[in-house]
Scaffold this motif. Structure first.
Motif, mmCIF file in Angstrom:
data_model
loop_
_atom_site.group_PDB
_atom_site.id
_atom_site.type_symbol
_atom_site.label_atom_id
_atom_site.label_comp_id
_atom_site.label_asym_id
_atom_site.label_seq_id
_atom_site.Cartn_x
_atom_site.Cartn_y
_atom_site.Cartn_z
ATOM 1 N N ASP A 80 -4.283 24.179 14.392
ATOM 2 C CA ASP A 80 -3.635 23.394 15.448
ATOM 3 C C ASP A 80 -3.917 21.927 15.151
ATOM 4 O O ASP A 80 -5.031 21.464 15.315
ATOM 5 C CB ASP A 80 -4.214 23.814 16.802
ATOM 6 C CG ASP A 80 -3.742 22.927 17.951
ATOM 7 O OD1 ASP A 80 -2.880 22.048 17.730
ATOM 8 O OD2 ASP A 80 -4.241 23.120 19.074
ATOM 9 N N TYR A 115 3.964 25.648 20.313
ATOM 10 C CA TYR A 115 3.115 25.376 21.480
ATOM 11 C C TYR A 115 4.004 25.079 22.681
ATOM 12 O O TYR A 115 4.997 24.351 22.556
ATOM 13 C CB TYR A 115 2.201 24.186 21.173
ATOM 14 C CG TYR A 115 1.489 23.589 22.361
ATOM 15 C CD1 TYR A 115 0.530 24.309 23.062
ATOM 16 C CD2 TYR A 115 1.744 22.281 22.765
ATOM 17 C CE1 TYR A 115 -0.138 23.751 24.150
ATOM 18 C CE2 TYR A 115 1.080 21.712 23.834
ATOM 19 C CZ TYR A 115 0.147 22.444 24.529
ATOM 20 O OH TYR A 115 -0.506 21.891 25.585
ATOM 21 N N ASP A 154 1.400 23.179 15.285
ATOM 22 C CA ASP A 154 0.581 24.041 14.427
ATOM 23 C C ASP A 154 1.224 24.106 13.044
ATOM 24 O O ASP A 154 2.429 24.362 12.936
ATOM 25 C CB ASP A 154 0.484 25.444 15.018
ATOM 26 C CG ASP A 154 -0.108 25.436 16.412
ATOM 27 O OD1 ASP A 154 -1.314 25.718 16.537
ATOM 28 O OD2 ASP A 154 0.626 25.136 17.380
ATOM 29 N N TRP A 183 5.856 33.869 20.678
ATOM 30 C CA TRP A 183 4.954 33.409 21.722
ATOM 31 C C TRP A 183 4.599 34.573 22.639
ATOM 32 O O TRP A 183 5.490 35.214 23.215
ATOM 33 C CB TRP A 183 5.607 32.287 22.511
ATOM 34 C CG TRP A 183 4.749 31.748 23.627
ATOM 35 C CD1 TRP A 183 3.401 31.635 23.634
ATOM 36 C CD2 TRP A 183 5.204 31.250 24.889
ATOM 37 N NE1 TRP A 183 2.956 31.091 24.819
ATOM 38 C CE2 TRP A 183 4.051 30.839 25.605
ATOM 39 C CE3 TRP A 183 6.455 31.091 25.472
ATOM 40 C CZ2 TRP A 183 4.123 30.308 26.888
ATOM 41 C CZ3 TRP A 183 6.535 30.546 26.747
ATOM 42 C CH2 TRP A 183 5.374 30.156 27.442
ATOM 43 N N HIS A 196 0.019 28.900 22.517
ATOM 44 C CA HIS A 196 0.427 28.685 21.119
ATOM 45 C C HIS A 196 1.009 29.964 20.533
ATOM 46 O O HIS A 196 0.809 31.063 21.074
ATOM 47 C CB HIS A 196 -0.779 28.260 20.266
ATOM 48 C CG HIS A 196 -1.265 26.877 20.549
ATOM 49 N ND1 HIS A 196 -1.051 25.821 19.694
ATOM 50 C CD2 HIS A 196 -1.981 26.393 21.594
ATOM 51 C CE1 HIS A 196 -1.606 24.726 20.196
ATOM 52 N NE2 HIS A 196 -2.179 25.045 21.334
#
Length: 225
Positions: free
Chosen positions: A133, A182, A195, A211, A218
């Motif tokens: 991240d 995200y 990311d 997701w 994230h």
């Protein structure tokens, strides 16, 4: 070798068990709890970098014991949450989670760019994967060319022949991604791409997972070397 990169947001044992079920050899886990706060099965090891007053939120790396993973002897704690690891004595893995430390006022891109420059001689010498991240995106507020931008981080990496797997495989431009990694505050109408996986290693596969809002804000990334 499968490498999972996944910010698991407010780590719980349920989330660790879920991550382990994804069958990766190495797991880079921003926002992971310290090893004594969770239970790990036999056959895996863990490194954790964090603040001992916040045991549920640090940078964790878990790996299966058939692999040798050690912190590079030249690791500089000034770049605390960008952790260089030597894997199987064959390549470098930088577990990455630029994190603002209260005693410093650097922005996320500044933190990342400073670490990249510190480790430049290793990045250009060895097979390298930088994933995690990044907390960075194109057009980020509060940054300037004088202080360091994410665009400058990307330029630095590309000059060193490290390229983003997502962007190379999908033919998309930075800042114009068709997918997100995200969702701010778990809201579908607040997507960001923060990311990344940059590498100069030949990869067999790369996947940006779906997701799962029950697990994190994230999305997971799986890199197969």
């Amino acid at each position: 070798m499968k490498i999972l990169s996944y910010n698991i947001n407010k780590c719980t044992q349920k989330k660790i068990d879920y991550v382990l079920s994804m069958d990766a050899d190495i797991m880079v886990l921003p926002e992971c709890a310290r090893y004594d706060q969770i239970k790990l099965p036999k056959g895996v090891s863990m490194e954790w970098i964090g603040n001992n007053s916040v045991l549920w939120k640090g940078l964790g790396v878990i790996w299966r014991n058939q692999h040798e993973v050690v912190i590079a002897p030249w690791y500089n704690n000034e770049h605390k949450y960008i952790l260089p690891l030597i894997v199987d004595r064959s390549f470098l893995l930088f577990a990455t989670w630029p994190t603002i430390i209260p005693t410093r006022k650097n922005t996320y891109p500044q933190i990342l760019l400073s670490a990249l420059k510190e480790y430049e001689k290793y990045i250009v010498t060895y097979p390298t994967l930088i994933c995690g991240d990044f907390n960075c995106f194109i057009g980020q507020s509060g940054v300037s060319k004088k202080t360091g931008t994410f665009e400058q981080c990307i330029e630095f990496l590309q000059e060193k022949r490290l390229f983003s797997l997502y962007h190379e495989r999908n033919g998309e431009e930075f800042g114009k991604e068709s997918k997100a990694t995200y969702y701010h505050l778990f809201k579908e109408d607040k997507p960001f791409f923060i990311d990344f996986a940059f590498t100069n290693i030949q990869t067999f596969a790369y996947e940006l997972g779906r997701w799962n809002k029950e697990m994190s804000d994230h999305c997971p990334q799986m890199i197969v070397l």
